[in-house]
Design a protein around this motif. Sequence first.
Motif, PDB file in Angstrom:
ATOM      1  N   LEU A  72       0.862  -1.210  -0.007  1.00 33.67           N
ATOM      2  CA  LEU A  72       0.095   0.006   0.073  1.00 33.67           C
ATOM      3  C   LEU A  72       0.841   1.188  -0.023  1.00 33.67           C
ATOM      4  O   LEU A  72       0.570   2.183  -0.610  1.00 33.67           O
ATOM      5  CB  LEU A  72      -1.025  -0.076   1.180  1.00 33.67           C
ATOM      6  CG  LEU A  72      -2.013   1.037   1.376  1.00 33.67           C
ATOM      7  CD1 LEU A  72      -2.907   0.721   0.372  1.00 33.67           C
ATOM      8  CD2 LEU A  72      -2.777   0.802   2.630  1.00 33.67           C
ATOM      9  N   ILE A  73       1.956   1.255   0.776  1.00 32.38           N
ATOM     10  CA  ILE A  73       2.624   2.502   0.896  1.00 32.38           C
ATOM     11  C   ILE A  73       3.496   2.514  -0.434  1.00 32.38           C
ATOM     12  O   ILE A  73       3.485   3.731  -0.906  1.00 32.38           O
ATOM     13  CB  ILE A  73       3.747   2.308   2.076  1.00 32.38           C
ATOM     14  CG1 ILE A  73       3.012   2.084   3.347  1.00 32.38           C
ATOM     15  CG2 ILE A  73       4.886   3.279   2.027  1.00 32.38           C
ATOM     16  CD1 ILE A  73       3.979   1.950   4.688  1.00 32.38           C
ATOM     17  N   TYR A  74       3.889   1.488  -1.126  1.00 32.67           N
ATOM     18  CA  TYR A  74       4.546   1.903  -2.121  1.00 32.67           C
ATOM     19  C   TYR A  74       3.742   2.435  -3.364  1.00 32.67           C
ATOM     20  O   TYR A  74       3.895   3.126  -4.089  1.00 32.67           O
ATOM     21  CB  TYR A  74       5.206   0.197  -2.759  1.00 32.67           C
ATOM     22  CG  TYR A  74       5.691   0.286  -4.128  1.00 32.67           C
ATOM     23  CD1 TYR A  74       7.082   1.021  -4.270  1.00 32.67           C
ATOM     24  CD2 TYR A  74       5.151  -0.039  -5.308  1.00 32.67           C
ATOM     25  CE1 TYR A  74       7.716   1.045  -5.540  1.00 32.67           C
ATOM     26  CE2 TYR A  74       5.605   0.146  -6.496  1.00 32.67           C
ATOM     27  CZ  TYR A  74       6.912   0.867  -6.469  1.00 32.67           C
ATOM     28  OH  TYR A  74       7.233   0.986  -7.877  1.00 32.67           O
ATOM     29  N   GLU A  85       0.599  11.299 -10.473  1.00 28.36           N
ATOM     30  CA  GLU A  85      -0.513  12.288 -10.387  1.00 28.36           C
ATOM     31  C   GLU A  85       0.080  13.846 -10.321  1.00 28.36           C
ATOM     32  O   GLU A  85      -0.274  14.648 -10.947  1.00 28.36           O
ATOM     33  CB  GLU A  85      -1.096  12.150  -8.983  1.00 28.36           C
ATOM     34  CG  GLU A  85      -2.092  11.193  -8.749  1.00 28.36           C
ATOM     35  CD  GLU A  85      -2.531  10.928  -7.285  1.00 28.36           C
ATOM     36  OE1 GLU A  85      -2.174  11.468  -6.392  1.00 28.36           O
ATOM     37  OE2 GLU A  85      -3.538  10.176  -7.181  1.00 28.36           O
ATOM     38  N   TRP A  86       1.449  13.856  -9.818  1.00 29.93           N
ATOM     39  CA  TRP A  86       2.101  15.319  -9.964  1.00 29.93           C
ATOM     40  C   TRP A  86       2.559  15.696 -11.373  1.00 29.93           C
ATOM     41  O   TRP A  86       2.196  16.536 -11.648  1.00 29.93           O
ATOM     42  CB  TRP A  86       3.445  15.150  -9.077  1.00 29.93           C
ATOM     43  CG  TRP A  86       3.293  15.604  -7.848  1.00 29.93           C
ATOM     44  CD1 TRP A  86       3.302  15.107  -6.422  1.00 29.93           C
ATOM     45  CD2 TRP A  86       2.999  16.945  -7.496  1.00 29.93           C
ATOM     46  NE1 TRP A  86       3.148  15.839  -5.333  1.00 29.93           N
ATOM     47  CE2 TRP A  86       2.840  17.051  -6.104  1.00 29.93           C
ATOM     48  CE3 TRP A  86       2.851  18.190  -8.316  1.00 29.93           C
ATOM     49  CZ2 TRP A  86       2.533  18.153  -5.351  1.00 29.93           C
ATOM     50  CZ3 TRP A  86       2.613  19.360  -7.554  1.00 29.93           C
ATOM     51  CH2 TRP A  86       2.384  19.375  -6.076  1.00 29.93           C
ATOM     52  N   GLU A  87       2.771  14.391 -11.886  1.00 31.31           N
ATOM     53  CA  GLU A  87       3.214  14.739 -13.288  1.00 31.31           C
ATOM     54  C   GLU A  87       1.862  15.250 -14.256  1.00 31.31           C
ATOM     55  O   GLU A  87       2.100  16.189 -14.868  1.00 31.31           O
ATOM     56  CB  GLU A  87       3.576  13.641 -14.189  1.00 31.31           C
ATOM     57  CG  GLU A  87       5.554  13.621 -13.796  1.00 31.31           C
ATOM     58  CD  GLU A  87       5.924  12.432 -13.922  1.00 31.31           C
ATOM     59  OE1 GLU A  87       5.202  11.289 -14.460  1.00 31.31           O
ATOM     60  OE2 GLU A  87       6.923  12.034 -13.772  1.00 31.31           O
ATOM     61  N   MET A 112       0.993   4.025  -2.914  1.00 30.24           N
ATOM     62  CA  MET A 112       0.691   5.424  -2.540  1.00 30.24           C
ATOM     63  C   MET A 112       1.944   6.489  -3.097  1.00 30.24           C
ATOM     64  O   MET A 112       1.692   7.442  -3.921  1.00 30.24           O
ATOM     65  CB  MET A 112       0.918   5.787  -1.061  1.00 30.24           C
ATOM     66  CG  MET A 112      -0.317   5.345  -0.600  1.00 30.24           C
ATOM     67  SD  MET A 112      -1.703   6.301  -1.041  1.00 30.24           S
ATOM     68  CE  MET A 112      -3.128   5.056  -0.568  1.00 30.24           C
ATOM     69  N   PHE A 113       3.283   5.842  -3.027  1.00 27.24           N
ATOM     70  CA  PHE A 113       4.283   6.769  -3.425  1.00 27.24           C
ATOM     71  C   PHE A 113       4.426   6.727  -4.928  1.00 27.24           C
ATOM     72  O   PHE A 113       4.581   7.893  -5.706  1.00 27.24           O
ATOM     73  CB  PHE A 113       5.632   6.316  -2.853  1.00 27.24           C
ATOM     74  CG  PHE A 113       5.766   6.973  -1.286  1.00 27.24           C
ATOM     75  CD1 PHE A 113       5.980   8.287  -1.048  1.00 27.24           C
ATOM     76  CD2 PHE A 113       5.719   6.011  -0.431  1.00 27.24           C
ATOM     77  CE1 PHE A 113       6.199   8.581   0.065  1.00 27.24           C
ATOM     78  CE2 PHE A 113       6.177   6.622   0.818  1.00 27.24           C
ATOM     79  CZ  PHE A 113       6.094   7.872   1.135  1.00 27.24           C
ATOM     80  N   ARG A 132       1.760   8.635  -6.494  1.00 26.43           N
ATOM     81  CA  ARG A 132       1.712   9.971  -6.408  1.00 26.43           C
ATOM     82  C   ARG A 132       2.574  10.793  -7.638  1.00 26.43           C
ATOM     83  O   ARG A 132       2.357  11.847  -7.930  1.00 26.43           O
ATOM     84  CB  ARG A 132       2.498  10.432  -4.843  1.00 26.43           C
ATOM     85  CG  ARG A 132       2.620  11.928  -4.609  1.00 26.43           C
ATOM     86  CD  ARG A 132       1.278  12.203  -4.032  1.00 26.43           C
ATOM     87  NE  ARG A 132       1.323  13.409  -3.443  1.00 26.43           N
ATOM     88  CZ  ARG A 132       0.306  14.036  -3.127  1.00 26.43           C
ATOM     89  NH1 ARG A 132      -1.005  13.459  -3.217  1.00 26.43           N
ATOM     90  NH2 ARG A 132       0.260  15.038  -2.222  1.00 26.43           N
ATOM     91  N   LYS A 133       3.708  10.182  -7.999  1.00 27.83           N
ATOM     92  CA  LYS A 133       4.735  10.473  -8.912  1.00 27.83           C
ATOM     93  C   LYS A 133       3.737  10.910 -10.158  1.00 27.83           C
ATOM     94  O   LYS A 133       3.858  11.951 -10.702  1.00 27.83           O
ATOM     95  CB  LYS A 133       5.484   9.400  -9.256  1.00 27.83           C
ATOM     96  CG  LYS A 133       6.300   9.554 -10.333  1.00 27.83           C
ATOM     97  CD  LYS A 133       7.729  10.450 -10.018  1.00 27.83           C
ATOM     98  CE  LYS A 133       8.516  10.420 -11.254  1.00 27.83           C
ATOM     99  NZ  LYS A 133       9.888  11.754 -11.003  1.00 27.83           N
ATOM    100  N   VAL A 192      -0.491  17.108 -12.824  1.00 25.02           N
ATOM    101  CA  VAL A 192      -0.908  18.132 -12.620  1.00 25.02           C
ATOM    102  C   VAL A 192      -0.006  19.458 -13.049  1.00 25.02           C
ATOM    103  O   VAL A 192      -0.334  20.393 -13.471  1.00 25.02           O
ATOM    104  CB  VAL A 192      -0.958  18.397 -10.897  1.00 25.02           C
ATOM    105  CG1 VAL A 192      -0.782  19.964 -10.525  1.00 25.02           C
ATOM    106  CG2 VAL A 192      -1.946  17.599 -10.252  1.00 25.02           C
ATOM    107  N   LEU A 193       1.351  18.994 -13.171  1.00 26.69           N
ATOM    108  CA  LEU A 193       2.253  19.901 -13.689  1.00 26.69           C
ATOM    109  C   LEU A 193       2.085  19.990 -15.267  1.00 26.69           C
ATOM    110  O   LEU A 193       2.183  21.232 -15.795  1.00 26.69           O
ATOM    111  CB  LEU A 193       3.572  19.150 -13.538  1.00 26.69           C
ATOM    112  CG  LEU A 193       4.139  19.582 -11.983  1.00 26.69           C
ATOM    113  CD1 LEU A 193       5.514  18.783 -11.647  1.00 26.69           C
ATOM    114  CD2 LEU A 193       4.255  20.997 -11.531  1.00 26.69           C
ATOM    115  N   ASP A 234      -0.374  22.497 -15.741  1.00 26.13           N
ATOM    116  CA  ASP A 234       0.049  23.876 -15.231  1.00 26.13           C
ATOM    117  C   ASP A 234       1.028  24.190 -16.593  1.00 26.13           C
ATOM    118  O   ASP A 234       0.944  25.419 -16.690  1.00 26.13           O
ATOM    119  CB  ASP A 234       1.262  23.587 -14.193  1.00 26.13           C
ATOM    120  CG  ASP A 234       1.123  24.494 -13.020  1.00 26.13           C
ATOM    121  OD1 ASP A 234      -0.061  25.441 -13.187  1.00 26.13           O
ATOM    122  OD2 ASP A 234       1.850  24.610 -12.362  1.00 26.13           O
TER     123      ASP A 234
END
Lengths: 190, 150
Positions: B128-130, B139-141, B132-133, B136-137, B143-144, B147
């Motif tokens: 689960l932790i893996y 998702e950030w890309e 999530m991380f 996240r990567k 968003v950017l 942007d």
Amino acid sequence: MVAVAIVRVRDLFAAGMLFAIYSLLSAALFTVLDAGDVALTEAAVGAGISTILVLAVLALARRYEHPTGGHNLVALFVVIITGAVLVYATLDLPEFGHPDNPAQVHVGPHYIEQSYPDMGVPNMVAAVLASYRSIDTMGEAFVIFAAGLAVFALLSVPPRRRQSGIVPRRPLSDSREDEPADEKEKPDHE
Amino acid sequence: MSDNGILRVVARFLIPLIMLFGLYIQFHGEYSPGGGFQAGVVFAAGWILFALIYGLDNALKVISQRAMYILAAAGVLLYAFVGLLGVAMGGRFLDFYPLLPSPHAAQQLGIITVEFGVGVTVATVVMLIYTMFARRKSEWEAVLREDSDP
């Protein structure tokens, strides 16, 4: 020596790799000490999973550490005092391997003598962990679960764009090999 | 990373072995070094290797994120349930003796069950932790990317 290298190195990727090496060396040390369970845990958790998670975080954060200017004399002072106190405390430790040590006369002999007759489990560590100290192990399992929940709580919120007017923090150091995506923002925890 | 043929072949060879070794130290933990924690971590490591090579989406087809939450909670609850079962059958909390008439068998049953609960929780929490991380990567890309081209 590996620990010194970890402190000195600025490249966080290299630091993560050095941590893995450090854990692997510790695991070898535990094997030499005949602590198979601990060695297995150290190799699997310390060298394996923590390294993977550190790398997963590094994929989100910048690769190079910020250089901090100057030296912090107060920190040096505190570290030296703490180290001196710890060294002083080791003088009071009982002699290594002496039969009258607290570790040898407290509950240890009872476990060693009774665990096999009590439950017929050859691995004493498993017997102690899961049966004699069952509630402690349950606490550990709950801690793991809570850690998962904490990461979930922090990271399940989808990321949002920075509000306009706030300038994204630029790295102070050179941004070698950093993709633009990584420079802009890093998550709140590393 | 998934384009590399050597990595794919080696991973295809190694992943079953890693998972088998995880199961081995789970269920052989009473006789040799091992137990729930180590087994869970090793098992999750096999899954993470799969996710690294074949992509997170394929790995999430094997076990969905929802299944991870449920199993993580179920492992801990299994542990507590075995403890309460001892109470219900006339012992103390986490007392395994009342579970079966033979004391050795009762202890072994209790130990194996709680270790299994620990193993399931540890494995799924690490996955689960893996997840999530890793997610996240991307998702950030996303968003950017929004942007950069408004």
